[in-house]
Scaffold this motif. Structure first.
Motif, PDB file in Angstrom:
ATOM      1  N   PHE A  51       0.795  -1.232   0.000  1.00 10.97           N
ATOM      2  CA  PHE A  51       0.000   0.000   0.000  1.00 10.97           C
ATOM      3  C   PHE A  51       0.828   1.282   0.000  1.00 10.97           C
ATOM      4  O   PHE A  51       0.292   2.360  -0.252  1.00 10.97           O
ATOM      5  N   CYS A  52       2.104   1.177   0.302  1.00 10.66           N
ATOM      6  CA  CYS A  52       2.933   2.379   0.456  1.00 10.66           C
ATOM      7  C   CYS A  52       2.922   3.251  -0.793  1.00 10.66           C
ATOM      8  O   CYS A  52       3.009   2.757  -1.926  1.00 10.66           O
ATOM      9  N   SER A  53       2.842   4.547  -0.573  1.00  8.26           N
ATOM     10  CA  SER A  53       2.817   5.508  -1.682  1.00  8.26           C
ATOM     11  C   SER A  53       4.212   5.868  -2.176  1.00  8.26           C
ATOM     12  O   SER A  53       4.365   6.416  -3.271  1.00  8.26           O
ATOM     13  N   GLU A  66      -0.503   6.232   3.893  1.00  8.10           N
ATOM     14  CA  GLU A  66      -0.923   4.834   3.824  1.00  8.10           C
ATOM     15  C   GLU A  66      -0.214   4.008   4.895  1.00  8.10           C
ATOM     16  O   GLU A  66      -0.843   3.232   5.629  1.00  8.10           O
ATOM     17  N   CYS A  67       1.100   4.157   4.974  1.00  3.39           N
ATOM     18  CA  CYS A  67       1.876   3.407   5.969  1.00  3.39           C
ATOM     19  C   CYS A  67       1.451   3.766   7.387  1.00  3.39           C
ATOM     20  O   CYS A  67       1.305   2.887   8.248  1.00  3.39           O
ATOM     21  N   ARG A  69      -1.387   4.845   8.483  1.00  2.00           N
ATOM     22  CA  ARG A  69      -2.703   4.292   8.830  1.00  2.00           C
ATOM     23  C   ARG A  69      -2.605   2.790   9.113  1.00  2.00           C
ATOM     24  O   ARG A  69      -3.285   2.269  10.005  1.00  2.00           O
ATOM     25  N   HIS A  75      -6.241   1.450   8.721  1.00  6.82           N
ATOM     26  CA  HIS A  75      -6.431   1.328   7.273  1.00  6.82           C
ATOM     27  C   HIS A  75      -7.576   0.345   7.004  1.00  6.82           C
ATOM     28  O   HIS A  75      -7.547  -0.790   7.467  1.00  6.82           O
ATOM     29  N   GLU A 106     -10.717   1.337  -0.568  1.00  7.99           N
ATOM     30  CA  GLU A 106      -9.981   2.432  -1.193  1.00  7.99           C
ATOM     31  C   GLU A 106      -9.131   1.968  -2.369  1.00  7.99           C
ATOM     32  O   GLU A 106      -8.741   2.773  -3.206  1.00  7.99           O
ATOM     33  N   THR A 107      -8.810   0.684  -2.411  1.00  9.53           N
ATOM     34  CA  THR A 107      -8.015   0.136  -3.508  1.00  9.53           C
ATOM     35  C   THR A 107      -8.659  -1.176  -3.943  1.00  9.53           C
ATOM     36  O   THR A 107      -9.695  -1.575  -3.414  1.00  9.53           O
TER      37      THR A 107
END
Length: 325
Positions: A51-53, A66-67, A69, A75, A106-107
């Protein structure tokens, strides 16, 4: 000092880095290993990596929203479940089953982490089978356990098993001493557990230090061929070791003491569990034959099997006392 998962299990981190890059992540894993070997940490790392951006060199940055949360448990697409009390309840699995049927909020991907999966009830375990038979796309389920033999074979057969190696003893001792545990305590605790939190919990308990002292007294009487060892069993050790888990540690301590004597007997001693007692251990090592020590070791290993077979702790230890004197 809290070791990062990259330090704790570098081989497995490298493995999953490669698997994720190649988009070959399996939908079901069982992480199996001793407490403190990083099972939940690696499961969390996988979620962070997915999930990391801002992934850098294959590593999640740990600081993006993301991380953060995921690390704070907030998350919606990363769900962790841990036992409530002694078991994972069917209600928790029902919640999981409901979540497993949903798409990502969300994804298009979701990660589910079930800690101490060996504590699932049979009904709870059966509740997972439907998902494991027909997993939803891009939904990943990671179970962790310290005792995979307690998990239903039907579940194990549908998971990829990842075995976690214990932390090397010198590294674990360094971790324990950095956390403020004395060198003498760290030397024995590093033989009994691979987990810093467990070591700290035992040291703070009302049983660990008394048990260690009482077992040492009993062991001293054994090595000196003193019949007082029989009195030690009922008067000193049994009152401290009331729970089966503590009784197991009592026999483990005896085995460690014998291993120290055996090492010194053969001229070694650079990795003792009881370094503060080296002088006394050396004296016993010099006064015993190799056959005597090996016989004592075999008797102690047999005692562990008796205890596992539900022979009472007092009977087991009295039998061992008789054999060793």
């Amino acid at each position: 000092m809290t070791l990062t998962i990259e330090t704790l299990q570098p081989r497995l981190v490298a493995l999953f880095q490669s698997v994720i890059v190649r988009q070959q992540l399996s939908q079901g894993y069982l992480f199996s290993g001793d407490a403190g070997t990083g099972k939940t940490e690696l499961a969390t790392w996988i979620a962070l990596r997915l999930f990391c951006s801002h992934v850098v060199n294959g590593q999640p940055d740990g600081t993006c929203s993301e991380c953060q949360r995921i690390l704070s448990g907030n998350h919606p697409d990363v769900v962790k479940v841990a036992p409530e009390g002694q078991s994972l309840k069917i209600e928790q699995i029902r919640f999981l089953k409901q979540e497993l049927t949903k798409s990502g909020m969300e994804t298009n991907q979701r990660v589910f982490i079930i800690q101490d999966a060996d504590k699932m009830t049979v009904s709870a375990a059966n509740g997972l089978l439907k998902f494991l038979e027909e997993p939803a796309p891009q939904t990943y389920l990671i179970l962790t356990t310290t005792n995979k033999n307690q998990i239903l074979p039907t579940i194990i057969s549908r998971l990829q098993i990842i075995e976690f190696a214990r932390l090397p003893r010198p590294q674990l001792i360094a971790q324990l001493t950095t956390a403020g545990i004395s060198t003498a305590d760290a030397a024995v605790l590093a033989r009994l557990t691979n987990s810093l939190p467990t070591a700290q919990e035992w040291l703070a308990s009302d049983w660990f230090d008394p048990l260690r002292q009482k077992v040492w007294q009993w062991f001293s009487h054994i090595q000196d061929n003193n019949p007082s060892a029989f009195v030690d069993v009922q008067a000193n050790i049994v009152p401290v070791a009331k729970e089966r888990s503590i009784q197991n540690e009592a026999l483990a301590l005896i085995l460690l003491m014998l291993q120290d004597v055996l090492e010194l007997h053969f001229g070694r001693g650079d990795s003792l569990s009881f370094p503060a007692q080296q002088a006394q251990l050396t004296k016993w090592a010099e006064n015993a034959t190799s056959q005597q020590l090996l016989t004592q070791m075999e008797a102690t290993l047999a005692a562990q099997k008796y205890l596992t077979a539900n022979v009472s702790f007092q009977n087991t230890l009295e039998r061992l006392t008789l054999q060793l004197l």
